[in-house]
Design an enzyme around this catalytic site. Structure first.
Site, mmCIF file in Angstrom:
data_model
loop_
_atom_site.group_PDB
_atom_site.id
_atom_site.type_symbol
_atom_site.label_atom_id
_atom_site.label_comp_id
_atom_site.label_asym_id
_atom_site.label_seq_id
_atom_site.Cartn_x
_atom_site.Cartn_y
_atom_site.Cartn_z
ATOM 1 C CB THR A 170 29.809 12.014 -30.343
ATOM 2 O OG1 THR A 170 30.190 10.665 -30.863
ATOM 3 C CG2 THR A 170 28.500 12.063 -29.941
ATOM 4 C CE1 TYR A 188 29.246 10.216 -25.169
ATOM 5 C CE2 TYR A 188 29.304 9.117 -27.408
ATOM 6 C CZ TYR A 188 29.605 10.194 -26.166
ATOM 7 O OH TYR A 188 30.791 10.719 -26.622
HETATM 8 N N1 LIG Z 1 38.253 11.422 -26.942
HETATM 9 C C1 LIG Z 1 37.306 10.891 -28.079
HETATM 10 O O1 LIG Z 1 37.880 10.076 -28.942
HETATM 11 C C2 LIG Z 1 36.017 11.855 -28.516
HETATM 12 C C3 LIG Z 1 35.196 11.550 -29.565
HETATM 13 C C4 LIG Z 1 34.020 12.158 -29.795
HETATM 14 C C5 LIG Z 1 33.798 13.068 -28.692
HETATM 15 N N2 LIG Z 1 34.424 13.110 -27.719
HETATM 16 C C6 LIG Z 1 33.679 13.929 -26.589
HETATM 17 O O2 LIG Z 1 34.889 14.985 -26.076
HETATM 18 C C7 LIG Z 1 34.675 15.550 -24.895
HETATM 19 C C8 LIG Z 1 36.006 15.169 -24.300
HETATM 20 O O3 LIG Z 1 36.190 13.841 -24.174
HETATM 21 P P1 LIG Z 1 37.787 13.388 -23.558
HETATM 22 O O4 LIG Z 1 38.180 12.084 -24.239
HETATM 23 O O5 LIG Z 1 38.770 14.336 -23.139
HETATM 24 O O6 LIG Z 1 37.141 12.705 -22.190
HETATM 25 P P2 LIG Z 1 37.761 12.590 -20.785
HETATM 26 O O7 LIG Z 1 36.778 11.554 -19.762
HETATM 27 O O8 LIG Z 1 39.120 12.252 -20.885
HETATM 28 O O9 LIG Z 1 37.308 13.981 -19.984
HETATM 29 C C9 LIG Z 1 36.048 14.456 -19.747
HETATM 30 C C10 LIG Z 1 36.187 14.987 -18.278
HETATM 31 O O10 LIG Z 1 35.039 15.693 -17.791
HETATM 32 C C11 LIG Z 1 34.972 15.231 -16.349
HETATM 33 N N3 LIG Z 1 33.647 15.516 -15.952
HETATM 34 C C12 LIG Z 1 32.887 14.121 -16.397
HETATM 35 N N4 LIG Z 1 31.470 14.534 -15.866
HETATM 36 C C13 LIG Z 1 31.713 15.695 -15.168
HETATM 37 C C14 LIG Z 1 30.770 16.619 -14.596
HETATM 38 N N5 LIG Z 1 29.426 16.119 -14.428
HETATM 39 N N6 LIG Z 1 31.055 17.840 -14.243
HETATM 40 C C15 LIG Z 1 32.295 18.181 -14.423
HETATM 41 N N7 LIG Z 1 33.123 17.537 -14.858
HETATM 42 C C16 LIG Z 1 32.828 16.350 -15.100
HETATM 43 C C17 LIG Z 1 35.787 14.067 -16.091
HETATM 44 O O11 LIG Z 1 36.354 14.076 -14.784
HETATM 45 C C18 LIG Z 1 36.888 14.320 -17.218
HETATM 46 O O12 LIG Z 1 38.065 15.248 -16.554
HETATM 47 C C19 LIG Z 1 33.580 14.740 -24.449
HETATM 48 O O13 LIG Z 1 32.472 15.602 -24.322
HETATM 49 C C20 LIG Z 1 33.438 13.482 -25.274
HETATM 50 O O14 LIG Z 1 32.024 13.238 -25.370
HETATM 51 C C21 LIG Z 1 35.566 12.702 -27.366
#
Ligand SMILES: NC(=O)c1ccc[n+]([C@@H]2O[C@H](COP(=O)([O-])OP(=O)(O)OC[C@H]3O[C@@H](n4cnc5c(N)ncnc54)[C@H](O)[C@@H]3O)[C@@H](O)[C@H]2O)c1
Length: 360
Positions: A131, A174
Protein backbone atom coordinates in the site's frame (compact mmCIF):
# COMPACT_ATOMS: atom_id res chain seq x y z
CA UNK A 1 13.43 -29.61 -9.24
CA UNK A 2 10.07 -30.19 -10.91
CA UNK A 3 8.03 -27.12 -11.80
CA UNK A 4 4.22 -27.31 -11.56
CA UNK A 5 2.43 -28.40 -14.73
CA UNK A 6 1.17 -25.72 -17.11
CA UNK A 7 -2.43 -26.61 -16.21
CA UNK A 8 -1.67 -26.35 -12.48
CA UNK A 9 -3.93 -23.92 -10.62
CA UNK A 10 -3.13 -20.29 -9.94
CA UNK A 11 -3.58 -19.48 -6.26
CA UNK A 12 -5.41 -16.29 -5.33
CA UNK A 13 -5.19 -15.71 -1.58
CA UNK A 14 -8.04 -13.42 -0.58
CA UNK A 15 -9.66 -14.31 -3.89
CA UNK A 16 -13.23 -13.71 -2.70
CA UNK A 17 -12.41 -10.06 -2.05
CA UNK A 18 -12.79 -7.15 -4.43
CA UNK A 19 -9.45 -7.30 -6.24
CA UNK A 20 -9.01 -11.05 -5.84
CA UNK A 21 -12.32 -11.96 -7.46
CA UNK A 22 -11.73 -9.60 -10.39
CA UNK A 23 -8.34 -11.22 -10.99
CA UNK A 24 -9.78 -14.71 -10.53
CA UNK A 25 -12.45 -13.97 -13.15
CA UNK A 26 -9.82 -12.70 -15.57
CA UNK A 27 -7.68 -15.82 -15.11
CA UNK A 28 -10.63 -18.21 -15.37
CA UNK A 29 -11.88 -16.41 -18.49
CA UNK A 30 -8.46 -17.00 -20.02
CA UNK A 31 -8.86 -20.72 -19.30
CA UNK A 32 -6.76 -21.03 -16.13
CA UNK A 33 -7.72 -23.11 -13.15
CA UNK A 34 -7.96 -20.86 -10.11
CA UNK A 35 -7.69 -21.88 -6.48
CA UNK A 36 -9.01 -19.39 -3.94
CA UNK A 37 -7.91 -19.40 -0.31
CA UNK A 38 -10.11 -17.08 1.74
CA UNK A 39 -11.63 -17.14 5.22
CA UNK A 40 -14.61 -15.01 4.02
CA UNK A 41 -14.07 -12.67 6.97
CA UNK A 42 -14.99 -9.57 5.00
CA UNK A 43 -18.77 -9.24 5.12
CA UNK A 44 -20.37 -9.70 1.71
CA UNK A 45 -17.46 -11.39 -0.09
CA UNK A 46 -19.42 -14.65 -0.20
CA UNK A 47 -21.44 -12.91 -2.94
CA UNK A 48 -18.26 -12.45 -4.99
CA UNK A 49 -17.42 -16.11 -4.54
CA UNK A 50 -20.92 -17.19 -5.57
CA UNK A 51 -20.62 -14.99 -8.67
CA UNK A 52 -17.28 -16.58 -9.58
CA UNK A 53 -18.63 -20.07 -9.12
CA UNK A 54 -21.78 -19.22 -11.07
CA UNK A 55 -19.71 -18.08 -14.05
CA UNK A 56 -16.65 -20.31 -13.98
CA UNK A 57 -17.61 -23.20 -11.74
CA UNK A 58 -15.38 -25.87 -13.27
CA UNK A 59 -12.35 -23.59 -13.10
CA UNK A 60 -12.77 -22.26 -9.54
CA UNK A 61 -11.63 -24.30 -6.58
CA UNK A 62 -12.34 -22.86 -3.14
CA UNK A 63 -10.36 -23.51 0.03
CA UNK A 64 -12.07 -22.04 3.07
CA UNK A 65 -8.96 -21.27 5.09
CA UNK A 66 -6.96 -18.67 6.91
CA UNK A 67 -3.65 -17.19 5.90
CA UNK A 68 -2.57 -17.32 9.54
CA UNK A 69 -2.97 -21.11 9.61
CA UNK A 70 0.20 -22.82 8.45
CA UNK A 71 -1.58 -26.00 7.36
CA UNK A 72 -4.13 -24.07 5.27
CA UNK A 73 -1.40 -22.16 3.49
CA UNK A 74 0.80 -25.22 2.94
CA UNK A 75 -2.06 -27.19 1.40
CA UNK A 76 -3.16 -24.31 -0.84
CA UNK A 77 0.35 -23.56 -2.17
CA UNK A 78 1.57 -27.10 -2.75
CA UNK A 79 1.10 -27.44 -6.52
CA UNK A 80 0.37 -24.01 -7.99
CA UNK A 81 2.06 -22.18 -10.85
CA UNK A 82 1.61 -18.63 -9.47
CA UNK A 83 0.44 -16.96 -6.26
CA UNK A 84 -1.32 -13.62 -5.87
CA UNK A 85 -1.59 -12.63 -2.22
CA UNK A 86 -4.40 -10.19 -1.38
CA UNK A 87 -5.76 -11.51 1.93
CA UNK A 88 -5.51 -8.80 4.52
CA UNK A 89 -7.05 -6.77 7.26
CA UNK A 90 -7.53 -3.78 4.96
CA UNK A 91 -8.63 -0.82 7.10
CA UNK A 92 -6.42 1.69 8.92
CA UNK A 93 -9.29 2.35 11.35
CA UNK A 94 -9.63 -1.32 12.33
CA UNK A 95 -5.86 -1.59 12.75
CA UNK A 96 -6.01 1.17 15.35
CA UNK A 97 -8.68 -0.75 17.28
CA UNK A 98 -7.11 -4.22 16.98
CA UNK A 99 -3.40 -3.89 16.11
CA UNK A 100 -2.53 -7.44 17.11
CA UNK A 101 -5.08 -8.99 14.73
CA UNK A 102 -3.91 -6.63 12.04
CA UNK A 103 -0.31 -7.72 12.57
CA UNK A 104 -1.14 -11.40 12.64
CA UNK A 105 -3.13 -11.31 9.41
CA UNK A 106 -1.03 -8.87 7.40
CA UNK A 107 2.53 -9.43 8.58
CA UNK A 108 2.58 -12.92 10.10
CA UNK A 109 0.10 -14.22 7.49
CA UNK A 110 2.36 -13.04 4.68
CA UNK A 111 5.32 -14.70 6.38
CA UNK A 112 3.33 -17.96 6.34
CA UNK A 113 2.90 -17.57 2.58
CA UNK A 114 6.61 -16.86 2.09
CA UNK A 115 7.68 -19.79 4.23
CA UNK A 116 5.32 -22.13 2.40
CA UNK A 117 6.77 -21.00 -0.94
CA UNK A 118 10.35 -21.24 0.32
CA UNK A 119 9.72 -24.87 1.25
CA UNK A 120 8.74 -25.81 -2.32
CA UNK A 121 11.32 -27.34 -4.66
CA UNK A 122 10.53 -24.74 -7.37
CA UNK A 123 8.75 -21.76 -5.80
CA UNK A 124 6.22 -20.19 -8.20
CA UNK A 125 6.01 -16.44 -8.89
CA UNK A 126 4.41 -14.37 -6.11
CA UNK A 127 2.73 -10.98 -6.49
CA UNK A 128 2.04 -9.24 -3.18
CA UNK A 129 -0.18 -6.17 -2.79
CA UNK A 130 1.21 -3.57 -0.42
CA UNK A 131 0.00 0.00 0.00
CA UNK A 132 0.97 3.65 -0.40
CA UNK A 133 0.63 3.86 3.40
CA UNK A 134 4.20 2.55 3.66
CA UNK A 135 5.27 6.12 2.79
CA UNK A 136 3.46 7.57 5.83
CA UNK A 137 1.50 10.84 5.94
CA UNK A 138 4.02 12.75 3.78
CA UNK A 139 4.15 15.71 6.22
CA UNK A 140 7.16 17.24 4.43
CA UNK A 141 5.27 17.68 1.16
CA UNK A 142 4.36 21.38 0.80
CA UNK A 143 0.79 21.56 -0.47
CA UNK A 144 -1.63 24.31 -1.41
CA UNK A 145 -5.31 24.22 -2.13
CA UNK A 146 -6.67 24.79 -5.60
CA UNK A 147 -10.46 24.76 -5.91
CA UNK A 148 -11.62 21.41 -4.57
CA UNK A 149 -8.25 19.75 -4.10
CA UNK A 150 -4.81 19.81 -2.49
CA UNK A 151 -1.94 20.12 -4.96
CA UNK A 152 1.83 19.94 -4.37
CA UNK A 153 3.68 23.24 -4.43
CA UNK A 154 6.47 21.43 -6.28
CA UNK A 155 5.28 21.45 -9.90
CA UNK A 156 7.62 18.60 -10.92
CA UNK A 157 6.15 16.36 -8.22
CA UNK A 158 2.63 17.30 -9.35
CA UNK A 159 3.58 16.19 -12.86
CA UNK A 160 5.17 12.87 -11.97
CA UNK A 161 3.72 11.69 -8.64
CA UNK A 162 5.54 9.87 -5.86
CA UNK A 163 8.08 7.28 -6.93
CA UNK A 164 9.73 4.35 -5.19
CA UNK A 165 12.69 6.47 -4.02
CA UNK A 166 10.44 8.05 -1.41
CA UNK A 167 11.74 6.91 2.03
CA UNK A 168 9.59 4.38 3.82
CA UNK A 169 7.84 5.68 6.92
CA UNK A 170 5.38 3.23 8.39
CA UNK A 171 2.50 4.99 10.16
CA UNK A 172 -0.52 3.40 11.83
CA UNK A 173 -0.57 -0.31 12.67
CA UNK A 174 -1.93 -1.03 9.15
CA UNK A 175 1.02 0.84 7.61
CA UNK A 176 3.38 -1.13 9.86
CA UNK A 177 1.89 -4.56 9.17
CA UNK A 178 1.64 -4.08 5.42
CA UNK A 179 5.05 -2.40 5.36
CA UNK A 180 6.62 -5.30 7.27
CA UNK A 181 5.05 -7.76 4.83
CA UNK A 182 6.25 -5.66 1.89
CA UNK A 183 9.82 -5.76 3.24
CA UNK A 184 9.66 -9.49 3.97
CA UNK A 185 8.54 -10.22 0.41
CA UNK A 186 11.41 -8.16 -0.99
CA UNK A 187 13.84 -9.80 1.38
CA UNK A 188 12.70 -13.33 0.51
CA UNK A 189 13.32 -12.42 -3.11
CA UNK A 190 16.90 -11.44 -2.17
CA UNK A 191 17.77 -13.90 0.58
CA UNK A 192 16.08 -16.99 -0.85
CA UNK A 193 15.69 -16.13 -4.53
CA UNK A 194 11.87 -16.25 -4.52
CA UNK A 195 10.48 -14.86 -7.77
CA UNK A 196 8.39 -12.28 -5.92
CA UNK A 197 7.32 -8.69 -6.56
CA UNK A 198 5.46 -6.02 -4.58
CA UNK A 199 2.75 -3.59 -5.71
CA UNK A 200 2.44 -0.49 -3.47
CA UNK A 201 -1.04 0.47 -4.43
CA UNK A 202 -3.00 3.66 -4.22
CA UNK A 203 -6.81 3.71 -4.43
CA UNK A 204 -8.30 0.88 -6.48
CA UNK A 205 -11.98 0.96 -7.38
CA UNK A 206 -14.49 -0.86 -9.55
CA UNK A 207 -17.23 -3.48 -9.70
CA UNK A 208 -17.51 -6.01 -6.87
CA UNK A 209 -16.04 -3.56 -4.36
CA UNK A 210 -17.77 -3.62 -0.99
CA UNK A 211 -16.76 -0.11 0.01
CA UNK A 212 -17.31 1.07 3.57
CA UNK A 213 -16.45 4.19 5.51
CA UNK A 214 -13.24 2.43 6.55
CA UNK A 215 -12.02 1.29 3.16
CA UNK A 216 -12.98 1.70 -0.48
CA UNK A 217 -14.18 5.32 -0.49
CA UNK A 218 -15.20 5.58 -4.15
CA UNK A 219 -17.61 2.65 -3.85
CA UNK A 220 -18.67 3.78 -0.37
CA UNK A 221 -19.69 7.27 -1.56
CA UNK A 222 -21.64 5.82 -4.49
CA UNK A 223 -23.39 3.25 -2.28
CA UNK A 224 -24.40 5.93 0.24
CA UNK A 225 -25.69 8.18 -2.54
CA UNK A 226 -27.74 5.35 -4.06
CA UNK A 227 -29.18 4.63 -0.62
CA UNK A 228 -29.90 8.35 -0.05
CA UNK A 229 -27.81 8.15 3.09
CA UNK A 230 -25.50 10.95 4.30
CA UNK A 231 -21.78 10.72 3.60
CA UNK A 232 -19.28 11.59 6.34
CA UNK A 233 -16.13 13.27 5.15
CA UNK A 234 -13.15 13.23 7.49
CA UNK A 235 -11.02 16.31 6.90
CA UNK A 236 -11.84 18.96 4.33
CA UNK A 237 -12.71 16.69 1.39
CA UNK A 238 -9.89 18.16 -0.71
CA UNK A 239 -7.68 15.11 -0.17
CA UNK A 240 -6.47 13.72 -3.48
CA UNK A 241 -5.66 10.20 -4.63
CA UNK A 242 -4.73 8.72 -7.94
CA UNK A 243 -7.45 6.21 -8.66
CA UNK A 244 -6.99 3.03 -10.63
CA UNK A 245 -9.85 1.10 -12.17
CA UNK A 246 -9.73 -2.57 -11.22
CA UNK A 247 -9.48 -3.81 -14.85
CA UNK A 248 -6.29 -1.78 -15.25
CA UNK A 249 -4.94 -3.27 -12.03
CA UNK A 250 -5.80 -6.80 -13.19
CA UNK A 251 -3.86 -6.09 -16.37
CA UNK A 252 -0.87 -4.96 -14.26
CA UNK A 253 -1.07 -8.07 -12.06
CA UNK A 254 -1.15 -10.34 -15.09
CA UNK A 255 1.84 -8.53 -16.60
CA UNK A 256 3.78 -8.83 -13.33
CA UNK A 257 3.34 -12.60 -13.44
CA UNK A 258 4.19 -12.78 -17.15
CA UNK A 259 7.30 -10.60 -16.70
CA UNK A 260 8.34 -11.88 -13.28
CA UNK A 261 11.94 -12.27 -14.41
CA UNK A 262 12.06 -8.50 -15.03
CA UNK A 263 10.21 -7.37 -11.90
CA UNK A 264 11.29 -9.88 -9.23
CA UNK A 265 12.79 -8.42 -6.08
CA UNK A 266 11.34 -4.96 -6.77
CA UNK A 267 8.53 -2.86 -5.33
CA UNK A 268 6.44 -0.71 -7.66
CA UNK A 269 4.11 2.18 -6.98
CA UNK A 270 0.88 1.25 -8.74
CA UNK A 271 -2.01 3.63 -9.28
CA UNK A 272 -3.71 5.73 -11.90
CA UNK A 273 -0.85 8.25 -11.72
CA UNK A 274 -1.06 12.03 -12.17
CA UNK A 275 -3.48 11.74 -15.12
CA UNK A 276 -6.10 9.89 -13.06
CA UNK A 277 -6.57 11.79 -9.82
CA UNK A 278 -9.67 12.57 -7.85
CA UNK A 279 -10.47 14.48 -4.67
CA UNK A 280 -13.34 13.55 -2.40
CA UNK A 281 -15.15 16.77 -3.31
CA UNK A 282 -14.65 16.07 -7.01
CA UNK A 283 -16.20 12.64 -6.58
CA UNK A 284 -19.21 14.28 -4.92
CA UNK A 285 -19.48 16.52 -8.01
CA UNK A 286 -19.44 13.44 -10.28
CA UNK A 287 -22.12 11.79 -8.17
CA UNK A 288 -24.25 14.91 -8.40
CA UNK A 289 -23.99 14.79 -12.20
CA UNK A 290 -24.87 11.08 -12.26
CA UNK A 291 -27.85 11.36 -9.93
CA UNK A 292 -29.06 14.88 -10.54
CA UNK A 293 -28.72 15.91 -6.90
CA UNK A 294 -25.88 16.41 -4.46
CA UNK A 295 -25.52 13.70 -1.80
CA UNK A 296 -25.93 14.96 1.74
CA UNK A 297 -22.57 15.39 3.44
CA UNK A 298 -21.31 16.07 6.93
CA UNK A 299 -17.74 16.87 7.93
CA UNK A 300 -15.70 15.40 10.79
CA UNK A 301 -12.08 16.02 11.89
CA UNK A 302 -9.20 14.32 10.07
CA UNK A 303 -8.52 10.70 11.00
CA UNK A 304 -5.18 9.30 12.17
CA UNK A 305 -2.84 8.57 9.29
CA UNK A 306 -4.88 10.48 6.67
CA UNK A 307 -2.79 11.68 3.73
CA UNK A 308 -3.96 14.98 2.21
CA UNK A 309 -2.29 14.12 -1.05
CA UNK A 310 -1.02 10.87 -2.47
CA UNK A 311 -0.50 10.36 -6.17
CA UNK A 312 1.67 7.49 -7.43
CA UNK A 313 4.32 7.67 -10.07
CA UNK A 314 3.66 4.30 -11.75
CA UNK A 315 6.22 4.87 -14.51
CA UNK A 316 8.78 2.32 -13.24
CA UNK A 317 6.29 -0.52 -13.68
CA UNK A 318 5.16 0.93 -17.00
CA UNK A 319 8.77 0.94 -18.25
CA UNK A 320 9.36 -2.63 -17.05
CA UNK A 321 6.22 -4.14 -18.57
CA UNK A 322 4.64 -1.73 -21.07
CA UNK A 323 1.60 -1.36 -18.81
CA UNK A 324 -0.55 1.76 -18.96
CA UNK A 325 -3.86 2.54 -17.22
CA UNK A 326 -6.60 3.14 -19.75
CA UNK A 327 -9.74 3.96 -17.74
CA UNK A 328 -10.39 7.59 -16.82
CA UNK A 329 -11.89 8.35 -13.39
CA UNK A 330 -15.07 9.51 -15.10
CA UNK A 331 -15.50 6.31 -17.12
CA UNK A 332 -14.54 4.14 -14.14
CA UNK A 333 -16.91 5.87 -11.71
CA UNK A 334 -19.73 5.53 -14.24
CA UNK A 335 -18.95 1.82 -14.67
CA UNK A 336 -18.94 1.24 -10.91
CA UNK A 337 -22.16 3.23 -10.49
CA UNK A 338 -23.83 1.18 -13.25
CA UNK A 339 -22.70 -2.06 -11.63
CA UNK A 340 -23.98 -1.00 -8.19
CA UNK A 341 -27.39 -0.12 -9.66
CA UNK A 342 -27.57 -3.39 -11.62
CA UNK A 343 -26.58 -5.40 -8.55
CA UNK A 344 -29.32 -3.77 -6.51
CA UNK A 345 -31.85 -4.58 -9.22
CA UNK A 346 -31.10 -8.32 -8.95
CA UNK A 347 -33.29 -10.51 -6.78
CA UNK A 348 -31.25 -11.22 -3.65
CA UNK A 349 -29.71 -14.64 -3.63
CA UNK A 350 -28.09 -15.94 -0.50
CA UNK A 351 -25.55 -18.49 -1.59
CA UNK A 352 -24.34 -20.51 1.35
CA UNK A 353 -20.64 -21.05 1.67
CA UNK A 354 -20.27 -23.24 4.65
CA UNK A 355 -17.28 -25.43 5.45
CA UNK A 356 -19.21 -28.18 3.63
CA UNK A 357 -18.56 -26.30 0.39
CA UNK A 358 -14.82 -26.42 0.80
CA UNK A 359 -12.82 -27.48 -2.24
CA UNK A 360 -15.97 -27.79 -4.32
N1 LIG B 1 -8.62 -1.73 -2.55
C1 LIG B 1 -7.66 -0.82 -2.44
O1 LIG B 1 -7.87 0.35 -2.78
C2 LIG B 1 -6.29 -1.21 -1.95
C3 LIG B 1 -5.29 -0.22 -1.88
C4 LIG B 1 -4.03 -0.58 -1.41
C5 LIG B 1 -3.76 -1.89 -1.05
N2 LIG B 1 -4.75 -2.81 -1.10
C6 LIG B 1 -4.42 -4.19 -0.73
O2 LIG B 1 -4.95 -5.07 -1.71
C7 LIG B 1 -5.39 -6.29 -1.10
C8 LIG B 1 -6.80 -6.61 -1.55
O3 LIG B 1 -7.67 -5.53 -1.21
P1 LIG B 1 -9.23 -5.61 -1.49
O4 LIG B 1 -9.69 -4.21 -1.66
O5 LIG B 1 -9.52 -6.61 -2.53
O6 LIG B 1 -9.74 -6.12 -0.08
P2 LIG B 1 -10.96 -7.10 0.29
O7 LIG B 1 -11.23 -6.87 1.75
O8 LIG B 1 -12.07 -6.93 -0.67
O9 LIG B 1 -10.33 -8.55 0.08
C9 LIG B 1 -9.53 -9.18 1.04
C10 LIG B 1 -9.97 -10.63 1.14
O10 LIG B 1 -9.12 -11.29 2.08
C11 LIG B 1 -9.92 -12.13 2.91
N3 LIG B 1 -9.23 -12.30 4.18
C12 LIG B 1 -9.08 -11.41 5.18
N4 LIG B 1 -8.39 -11.95 6.19
C13 LIG B 1 -8.08 -13.22 5.82
C14 LIG B 1 -7.38 -14.28 6.43
N5 LIG B 1 -6.87 -14.15 7.68
N6 LIG B 1 -7.24 -15.43 5.76
C15 LIG B 1 -7.77 -15.60 4.51
N7 LIG B 1 -8.46 -14.63 3.89
C16 LIG B 1 -8.62 -13.45 4.53
C17 LIG B 1 -11.26 -11.42 3.03
O11 LIG B 1 -12.32 -12.28 3.38
C18 LIG B 1 -11.41 -10.82 1.63
O12 LIG B 1 -12.11 -11.69 0.79
C19 LIG B 1 -5.21 -6.11 0.39
O13 LIG B 1 -4.00 -6.74 0.74
C20 LIG B 1 -5.09 -4.62 0.58
O14 LIG B 1 -4.28 -4.28 1.69
C21 LIG B 1 -6.01 -2.51 -1.55
Amino acid sequence: MSAPASDAPVLVIGGAGFIGCNLAAHLARAGARVRILDNLSRPGVERNLAWLRGHFDDRIEFDLGDVRQRADVRVATRDVRAVFHFAAQVAVTTSLVAPRDDFEINAAGTLEVLEALRALPAPPPLVFTSTNKVYGCLPDLPLRTEDDRWVPVNAALARTGIDEQRPLEFRTPYGCSKGAADQYVLDYAQSFGLPATVFRMSCIYGPRQLGTEDQGWVAHFLIRAIEDAPITIYGDGRQVRDVLFVDDLVDALARAWERIADVRGQAFNIGGGPHNTLSLRELLGMIERLRGSCPSVRFEPWRTGDQRYYVSDPSAFARATGWKPTTTPRAGVEALYGWLLAERAQPTSSPSTSPGDVRA
